[in-house]
Design a protein around this motif. Structure first.
Motif, PDB file in Angstrom:
ATOM      1  N   ALA A   1      13.312   0.074 -19.055  1.00 28.29           N
ATOM      2  CA  ALA A   1      12.282  -0.616 -19.842  1.00 28.29           C
ATOM      3  C   ALA A   1      10.854  -0.225 -19.464  1.00 28.29           C
ATOM      4  CB  ALA A   1      12.438  -2.132 -19.741  1.00 28.29           C
ATOM      5  N   LEU A   2      10.686   0.825 -18.658  1.00 30.96           N
ATOM      6  CA  LEU A   2       9.348   1.310 -18.331  1.00 30.96           C
ATOM      7  C   LEU A   2       9.014   2.517 -19.207  1.00 30.96           C
ATOM      8  CD1 LEU A   2       9.545   1.201 -14.428  1.00 30.96           C
ATOM      9  CD2 LEU A   2       8.620  -0.547 -15.958  1.00 30.96           C
ATOM     10  N   ASP A   3       7.726   2.728 -19.480  1.00 26.33           N
ATOM     11  CA  ASP A   3       7.370   3.895 -20.283  1.00 26.33           C
ATOM     12  C   ASP A   3       7.531   5.158 -19.450  1.00 26.33           C
ATOM     13  OD1 ASP A   3       4.797   4.770 -19.016  1.00 26.33           O
ATOM     14  OD2 ASP A   3       4.145   2.791 -19.650  1.00 26.33           O
ATOM     15  N   VAL A   4       7.558   6.302 -20.110  1.00 25.55           N
ATOM     16  CA  VAL A   4       7.961   7.539 -19.453  1.00 25.55           C
ATOM     17  C   VAL A   4       7.042   7.919 -18.295  1.00 25.55           C
ATOM     18  CG1 VAL A   4       9.230   8.482 -21.397  1.00 25.55           C
ATOM     19  CG2 VAL A   4       6.766   8.870 -21.255  1.00 25.55           C
ATOM     20  N   THR A   5       5.752   7.639 -18.428  1.00 26.52           N
ATOM     21  CA  THR A   5       4.810   7.980 -17.357  1.00 26.52           C
ATOM     22  C   THR A   5       5.107   7.158 -16.108  1.00 26.52           C
ATOM     23  OG1 THR A   5       3.104   8.492 -18.985  1.00 26.52           O
ATOM     24  CG2 THR A   5       2.384   8.125 -16.723  1.00 26.52           C
ATOM     25  N   ILE A   6       5.334   5.857 -16.296  1.00 30.05           N
ATOM     26  CA  ILE A   6       5.633   4.982 -15.161  1.00 30.05           C
ATOM     27  C   ILE A   6       7.006   5.320 -14.581  1.00 30.05           C
ATOM     28  CG2 ILE A   6       5.876   2.591 -14.399  1.00 30.05           C
ATOM     29  CD1 ILE A   6       3.051   3.426 -15.217  1.00 30.05           C
ATOM     30  N   GLN A   7       7.963   5.672 -15.447  1.00 30.38           N
ATOM     31  CA  GLN A   7       9.274   6.091 -14.953  1.00 30.38           C
ATOM     32  C   GLN A   7       9.139   7.251 -13.972  1.00 30.38           C
ATOM     33  OE1 GLN A   7      12.081   6.992 -18.046  1.00 30.38           O
ATOM     34  NE2 GLN A   7      11.818   5.027 -19.069  1.00 30.38           N
ATOM     35  N   ALA A   8       8.334   8.239 -14.340  1.00 28.44           N
ATOM     36  CA  ALA A   8       8.148   9.402 -13.472  1.00 28.44           C
ATOM     37  C   ALA A   8       7.512   9.001 -12.153  1.00 28.44           C
ATOM     38  CB  ALA A   8       7.285  10.444 -14.188  1.00 28.44           C
ATOM     39  N   GLN A   9       6.559   8.085 -12.189  1.00 25.21           N
ATOM     40  CA  GLN A   9       5.899   7.629 -10.971  1.00 25.21           C
ATOM     41  C   GLN A   9       6.878   6.899 -10.049  1.00 25.21           C
ATOM     42  OE1 GLN A   9       2.552   5.255 -12.183  1.00 25.21           O
ATOM     43  NE2 GLN A   9       1.457   6.983 -13.099  1.00 25.21           N
ATOM     44  N   ILE A  10       7.723   6.044 -10.635  1.00 29.02           N
ATOM     45  CA  ILE A  10       8.691   5.293  -9.834  1.00 29.02           C
ATOM     46  C   ILE A  10       9.701   6.241  -9.202  1.00 29.02           C
ATOM     47  CG2 ILE A  10      10.559   3.597  -9.928  1.00 29.02           C
ATOM     48  CD1 ILE A  10       7.744   2.386 -10.058  1.00 29.02           C
ATOM     49  N   MET A  11      10.174   7.236  -9.964  1.00 29.18           N
ATOM     50  CA  MET A  11      11.136   8.186  -9.400  1.00 29.18           C
ATOM     51  C   MET A  11      10.494   9.037  -8.316  1.00 29.18           C
ATOM     52  SD  MET A  11      14.029   7.526 -10.436  1.00 29.18           S
ATOM     53  CE  MET A  11      14.583   8.797  -9.299  1.00 29.18           C
ATOM     54  N   ASP A  12       9.246   9.446  -8.517  1.00 32.13           N
ATOM     55  CA  ASP A  12       8.543  10.193  -7.471  1.00 32.13           C
ATOM     56  C   ASP A  12       8.434   9.357  -6.204  1.00 32.13           C
ATOM     57  OD1 ASP A  12       8.221  12.370  -9.100  1.00 32.13           O
ATOM     58  OD2 ASP A  12       6.141  11.917  -9.659  1.00 32.13           O
ATOM     59  N   LEU A  13       8.194   8.057  -6.369  1.00 31.84           N
ATOM     60  CA  LEU A  13       8.093   7.153  -5.217  1.00 31.84           C
ATOM     61  C   LEU A  13       9.417   7.062  -4.463  1.00 31.84           C
ATOM     62  CD1 LEU A  13       6.671   4.994  -3.514  1.00 31.84           C
ATOM     63  CD2 LEU A  13       7.267   3.321  -5.291  1.00 31.84           C
TER      64      LEU A  13
ATOM     65  N   ASP B   1       0.837  -1.201   0.000  1.00 34.23           N
ATOM     66  CA  ASP B   1       0.000   0.000   0.000  1.00 34.23           C
ATOM     67  C   ASP B   1       0.874   1.254   0.000  1.00 34.23           C
ATOM     68  OD1 ASP B   1      -2.567   1.403   0.278  1.00 34.23           O
ATOM     69  OD2 ASP B   1      -1.849   1.890   2.288  1.00 34.23           O
ATOM     70  N   MET B   2       1.965   1.244   0.765  1.00 34.42           N
ATOM     71  CA  MET B   2       2.842   2.411   0.863  1.00 34.42           C
ATOM     72  C   MET B   2       3.463   2.770  -0.482  1.00 34.42           C
ATOM     73  SD  MET B   2       6.259   2.956   3.217  1.00 34.42           S
ATOM     74  CE  MET B   2       5.370   2.807   4.762  1.00 34.42           C
ATOM     75  N   VAL B   3       3.803   1.763  -1.297  1.00 36.67           N
ATOM     76  CA  VAL B   3       4.442   2.046  -2.588  1.00 36.67           C
ATOM     77  C   VAL B   3       3.416   2.285  -3.699  1.00 36.67           C
ATOM     78  CG1 VAL B   3       6.550   0.807  -1.987  1.00 36.67           C
ATOM     79  CG2 VAL B   3       4.714  -0.412  -3.171  1.00 36.67           C
ATOM     80  N   GLY B   4       2.151   2.409  -3.318  1.00 34.26           N
ATOM     81  CA  GLY B   4       1.144   2.836  -4.291  1.00 34.26           C
ATOM     82  C   GLY B   4       0.515   1.741  -5.118  1.00 34.26           C
ATOM     83  N   ILE B   5       0.534   0.508  -4.654  1.00 35.18           N
ATOM     84  CA  ILE B   5      -0.115  -0.580  -5.386  1.00 35.18           C
ATOM     85  C   ILE B   5      -1.584  -0.656  -4.969  1.00 35.18           C
ATOM     86  CG2 ILE B   5      -0.224  -3.097  -5.652  1.00 35.18           C
ATOM     87  CD1 ILE B   5       2.766  -3.166  -5.656  1.00 35.18           C
ATOM     88  N   PRO B   6      -2.517  -0.508  -5.911  1.00 30.61           N
ATOM     89  CA  PRO B   6      -3.942  -0.562  -5.554  1.00 30.61           C
ATOM     90  C   PRO B   6      -4.369  -1.961  -5.114  1.00 30.61           C
ATOM     91  CG  PRO B   6      -3.666  -0.468  -7.935  1.00 30.61           C
ATOM     92  CD  PRO B   6      -2.300  -0.299  -7.338  1.00 30.61           C
TER      93      PRO B   6
END
Length: 330
Positions: A186-198, A139-144
């Motif tokens: 290997a992640l798309d740019v939107t997911i890359q941004a989310q992972i870095m924000d995390l 939950d903390m890392v944003g997994i629904p």
């Protein structure tokens, strides 16, 4: 000044091959402080990942690798510890997020079990306590719907969700240092941004040190406070983000920055490239290792290895063309 949590001093990593020992890391020295984001950049083959895996002693020391130098963590030289103690440090005090979550996660265990395993080994929790903590981490890392995802296998999740699981595994025991080795590959740019924000959010919330290894200089500029530039197993420049991006001193650093596409709409501008490629470890040139690719190289550069010298209060560079008197002029 914040607390030093890691001190790497003169690290050398040599691999045993049919041609003898090949030195992949040569005299690397740096510190990591509590709560900071340290960026490590350079082309593929420059030693970034080898440095990170050497810190955790992940290579086979009997057959494959020979280490020298010191890596001090919590007052202890990690190279002097027996492997049993190293296993206690890995995952609990120093954790790592690898490049490819699909190959790093075990395909035959659910993602929840892989978090539970770390918690039960390092925190000595009961099965029920570990499962509740694992759901909390998901939950903390944003997994629904984390409780449902707990029972799923890695192949059932998207690339971004697998990477979040990797981060949950790494952070489950609240480590003091997180090593993120190209965590958005290997992640798309939107997911890359989310992972870095995390990762940035976890860095701030847990006040842990983060070593971010990446090719993406834009990410480093936005998230890190200090930068190390590596080339062929050595540090060629080190400084604050402002030093590196506003006044890069080493020709290699300037080449990397100039190769970043400009978002100004000018399609006529040709993308800069650094001539040549990173040599093989068996073909390391004499003198400055970057000299064969450097447009400013002199005869001295080709014969004499430059020292990593201080040119300002926060910046160091390994280049004959730069002196303290010349400041940032190369």
């Amino acid at each position: 000044m914040k607390e030093k949590i890691l001190e790497v001093d003169g690290l050398c990593t040599q691999f045993r091959t049919e041609r003898g020992l090949l030195k992949a890391i040569d005299g690397v020295t740096f510190d990591v402080y509590r709560g900071e984001m340290l960026g490590i950049v350079g082309e593929s083959g420059c030693g970034k990942s080898v440095t990170s895996q050497s810190i955790l002693r992940l290579y086979d020391e009997k057959r494959l690798v020979k280490y020298s130098g010191e890596i001090r963590f919590e007052g202890k030289n990690l190279f002097e510890l027996p492997m049993k103690q190293m296993r206690q440090i890995r995952g609990e005090k120093i954790s790592m997020v690898f490049q490819d979550a699909l190959s790093s996660l075990n395909p035959v265990f659910t993602v929840g079990n892989q978090i539970v395993e770390s918690l039960r080994i390092h925190r000595k929790l009961s099965r029920k306590e570990a499962e509740e903590k694992a759901v909390e981490m998901l939950d903390m890392v944003g997994i629904p719907d984390p409780r449902r995802r707990f029972y799923q296998y890695p192949f059932e999740l998207s690339g971004g969700m697998r990477q979040r699981v990797m981060i949950a595994v790494a952070l489950a025991c609240s480590p003091r240092l997180l090593i993120a080795d190209e965590p958005t590959t290997a992640l798309d740019v939107t997911i890359q941004a989310q992972i870095m924000d995390l990762i940035v959010d976890m860095n701030r919330r847990m006040d842990m040190g983060v070593m971010l290894i990446t090719h993406d200089l834009a990410v480093v500029a936005e998230t890190c406070s200090r930068v190390i530039v590596m080339y062929l197993g050595q540090i060629v420049e080190e400084g604050s983000v402002d030093d590196i991006f506003d006044n890069p001193a080493h020709p290699y650093t300037r080449g990397l920055i100039e190769a970043v596409p400009k978002m100004d709409g000018d399609r006529s501008r040709r993308l800069h490239q650094i001539d040549g490629t990173v040599p093989l470890l068996s073909q390391i040139p004499s003198g400055c290792r970057f000299a064969p690719r450097c447009p400013y190289a002199s005869e001295r550069c080709r014969k004499e290895m430059p020292e990593l010298k201080t040119i300002s209060a926060t910046q160091k560079v390994r280049c004959h063309c730069v002196t303290e008197e010349q400041g940032k002029e190369a």
